[in-house]
Motif scaffolding. Structure first.
Motif, PDB file in Angstrom:
ATOM      1  N   PRO A 164      -1.692 -13.684  10.747  1.00  0.00           N
ATOM      2  CA  PRO A 164      -1.228 -14.116   9.136  1.00  0.00           C
ATOM      3  C   PRO A 164      -0.274 -12.907   8.628  1.00  0.00           C
ATOM      4  O   PRO A 164      -1.010 -11.667   9.037  1.00  0.00           O
ATOM      5  CB  PRO A 164      -2.171 -14.244   8.369  1.00  0.00           C
ATOM      6  N   SER A 165       0.509 -13.051   8.076  1.00  0.00           N
ATOM      7  CA  SER A 165       1.217 -11.978   7.443  1.00  0.00           C
ATOM      8  C   SER A 165       0.505 -11.310   6.443  1.00  0.00           C
ATOM      9  O   SER A 165      -0.450 -11.873   5.635  1.00  0.00           O
ATOM     10  CB  SER A 165       2.632 -12.625   6.558  1.00  0.00           C
ATOM     11  N   THR A 166       0.325  -9.870   6.227  1.00  0.00           N
ATOM     12  CA  THR A 166      -0.150  -9.127   5.440  1.00  0.00           C
ATOM     13  C   THR A 166       0.631  -8.081   4.709  1.00  0.00           C
ATOM     14  O   THR A 166       1.679  -7.748   5.165  1.00  0.00           O
ATOM     15  CB  THR A 166      -1.316  -8.498   6.249  1.00  0.00           C
ATOM     16  N   VAL A 167      -0.043  -7.460   3.710  1.00  0.00           N
ATOM     17  CA  VAL A 167       0.546  -6.488   2.889  1.00  0.00           C
ATOM     18  C   VAL A 167      -0.719  -5.700   2.622  1.00  0.00           C
ATOM     19  O   VAL A 167      -1.637  -6.192   2.117  1.00  0.00           O
ATOM     20  CB  VAL A 167       1.128  -6.972   1.634  1.00  0.00           C
ATOM     21  N   ALA A 168      -0.586  -4.387   2.575  1.00  0.00           N
ATOM     22  CA  ALA A 168      -1.560  -3.455   2.412  1.00  0.00           C
ATOM     23  C   ALA A 168      -1.106  -2.431   1.326  1.00  0.00           C
ATOM     24  O   ALA A 168       0.019  -2.125   1.226  1.00  0.00           O
ATOM     25  CB  ALA A 168      -2.120  -2.845   3.636  1.00  0.00           C
ATOM     26  N   ILE A 169      -2.031  -1.828   1.039  1.00  0.00           N
ATOM     27  CA  ILE A 169      -1.846  -0.424   0.086  1.00  0.00           C
ATOM     28  C   ILE A 169      -2.640   0.475   0.751  1.00  0.00           C
ATOM     29  O   ILE A 169      -3.996   0.287   1.022  1.00  0.00           O
ATOM     30  CB  ILE A 169      -2.178  -0.493  -1.328  1.00  0.00           C
ATOM     31  N   GLY A 170      -2.309   2.010   0.899  1.00  0.00           N
ATOM     32  CA  GLY A 170      -2.958   2.769   1.599  1.00  0.00           C
ATOM     33  C   GLY A 170      -2.852   4.306   0.781  1.00  0.00           C
ATOM     34  O   GLY A 170      -2.042   4.414  -0.108  1.00  0.00           O
ATOM     35  N   PHE A 171      -3.386   5.301   1.166  1.00  0.00           N
ATOM     36  CA  PHE A 171      -3.413   6.567   0.366  1.00  0.00           C
ATOM     37  C   PHE A 171      -3.014   7.748   1.647  1.00  0.00           C
ATOM     38  O   PHE A 171      -3.716   7.583   2.736  1.00  0.00           O
ATOM     39  CB  PHE A 171      -4.327   6.989  -0.278  1.00  0.00           C
ATOM     40  N   GLN A 172      -2.077   8.622   1.736  1.00  0.00           N
ATOM     41  CA  GLN A 172      -1.754   9.469   2.621  1.00  0.00           C
ATOM     42  C   GLN A 172      -1.594  11.027   2.155  1.00  0.00           C
ATOM     43  O   GLN A 172      -1.141  11.039   0.939  1.00  0.00           O
ATOM     44  CB  GLN A 172      -0.483   9.019   3.392  1.00  0.00           C
ATOM     45  N   PHE A 173      -2.109  11.966   2.602  1.00  0.00           N
ATOM     46  CA  PHE A 173      -1.859  13.252   2.393  1.00  0.00           C
ATOM     47  C   PHE A 173      -1.906  14.018   3.322  1.00  0.00           C
ATOM     48  O   PHE A 173      -2.088  13.888   4.722  1.00  0.00           O
ATOM     49  CB  PHE A 173      -3.077  13.738   1.502  1.00  0.00           C
ATOM     50  N   GLY A 174      -0.898  15.044   3.269  1.00  0.00           N
ATOM     51  CA  GLY A 174      -0.698  16.029   4.605  1.00  0.00           C
ATOM     52  C   GLY A 174       0.265  17.250   3.973  1.00  0.00           C
ATOM     53  O   GLY A 174       0.176  17.779   2.883  1.00  0.00           O
ATOM     54  N   ILE A 175       0.564  17.939   5.208  1.00  0.00           N
ATOM     55  CA  ILE A 175       1.367  19.085   5.070  1.00  0.00           C
ATOM     56  C   ILE A 175       2.812  19.226   5.845  1.00  0.00           C
ATOM     57  O   ILE A 175       2.927  18.435   6.806  1.00  0.00           O
ATOM     58  CB  ILE A 175       0.787  20.344   5.574  1.00  0.00           C
ATOM     59  N   ALA A 176       3.703  19.319   5.076  1.00  0.00           N
ATOM     60  CA  ALA A 176       5.118  19.516   5.635  1.00  0.00           C
ATOM     61  C   ALA A 176       5.552  20.856   5.775  1.00  0.00           C
ATOM     62  O   ALA A 176       5.200  21.701   4.916  1.00  0.00           O
ATOM     63  CB  ALA A 176       6.066  18.690   4.736  1.00  0.00           C
ATOM     64  N   PHE A 177       6.230  21.131   6.923  1.00  0.00           N
ATOM     65  CA  PHE A 177       6.793  22.393   7.168  1.00  0.00           C
ATOM     66  C   PHE A 177       8.091  22.605   7.760  1.00  0.00           C
ATOM     67  O   PHE A 177       8.706  21.614   8.011  1.00  0.00           O
ATOM     68  CB  PHE A 177       5.751  23.196   8.365  1.00  0.00           C
TER      69      PHE A 177
END
Length: 159
Positions: free
Chosen positions: A146-159
């Motif tokens: 089945p088709s799905t839609v989700a919500i997530g949380f991301q964190f990180g470091i950019a350089f």
């Protein structure tokens, strides 16, 4: 004969030269997925987490290209394994004030595909790196699921 030393000085400029290449790494936590069976939360019988790494190539101050690879680890019943690898190319649009919208295509080794808009915000800047948080909203299709839609949380470091 005496010589008088001359100093030539120039003003420092903070102009960025484009294209500009940046990299990043982070941790992505799916929070809730909506599909035919209703809402399914992470930690409901198993935990899945992703470890995104990527490169952004900014063509200008406003737009760029991004490519991300995300291995997903699934932990359940005392064991863990990598259960999916996501290839995530897309376009970047700077929204100003530290916000960026990444409009990504999604191709998973599980056979699923789709799109993932990601709203990203830099929360701490330094000379050599930036910390960021992001809100990915993946929509997935295919592989007789089945088709799905989700919500997530991301964190990180950019350089």
């Amino acid at each position: 004969m005496y010589s008088i030393p001359f100093k030539f000085t120039s003003a420092q400029t903070n102009t960025t030269i484009y294209p500009k290449i940046t990299g990043y790494a982070g941790i992505m936590h799916p929070i809730v997925t909506f599909g035919n069976g209703g809402a399914h939360t992470n930690f409901d019988g198993a935990y899945v987490g992703g470890l995104p790494v990527g490169i952004n190539i900014w063509k200008s101050q406003k737009t760029g290209f991004t490519f991300e690879i995300v291995p997903f680890i699934r932990a359940a019943e005392g064991t863990s394994k990598m259960n999916n690898l996501l290839f995530h190319p897309g376009l970047l649009v700077s929204l100003g004030h530290g916000f960026t919208l990444a409009n990504r295509l999604a191709f998973e080794t599980s056979g699923r595909y789709g799109v993932t808009p990601v709203l990203n915000k830099i929360i701490k800047r330094s000379k050599d790196y930036n910390y960021f948080i992001a809100l990915p909203v993946p929509a997935r299709f295919g592989n007789n699921q089945p088709s799905t839609v989700a919500i997530g949380f991301q964190f990180g470091i950019a350089f």
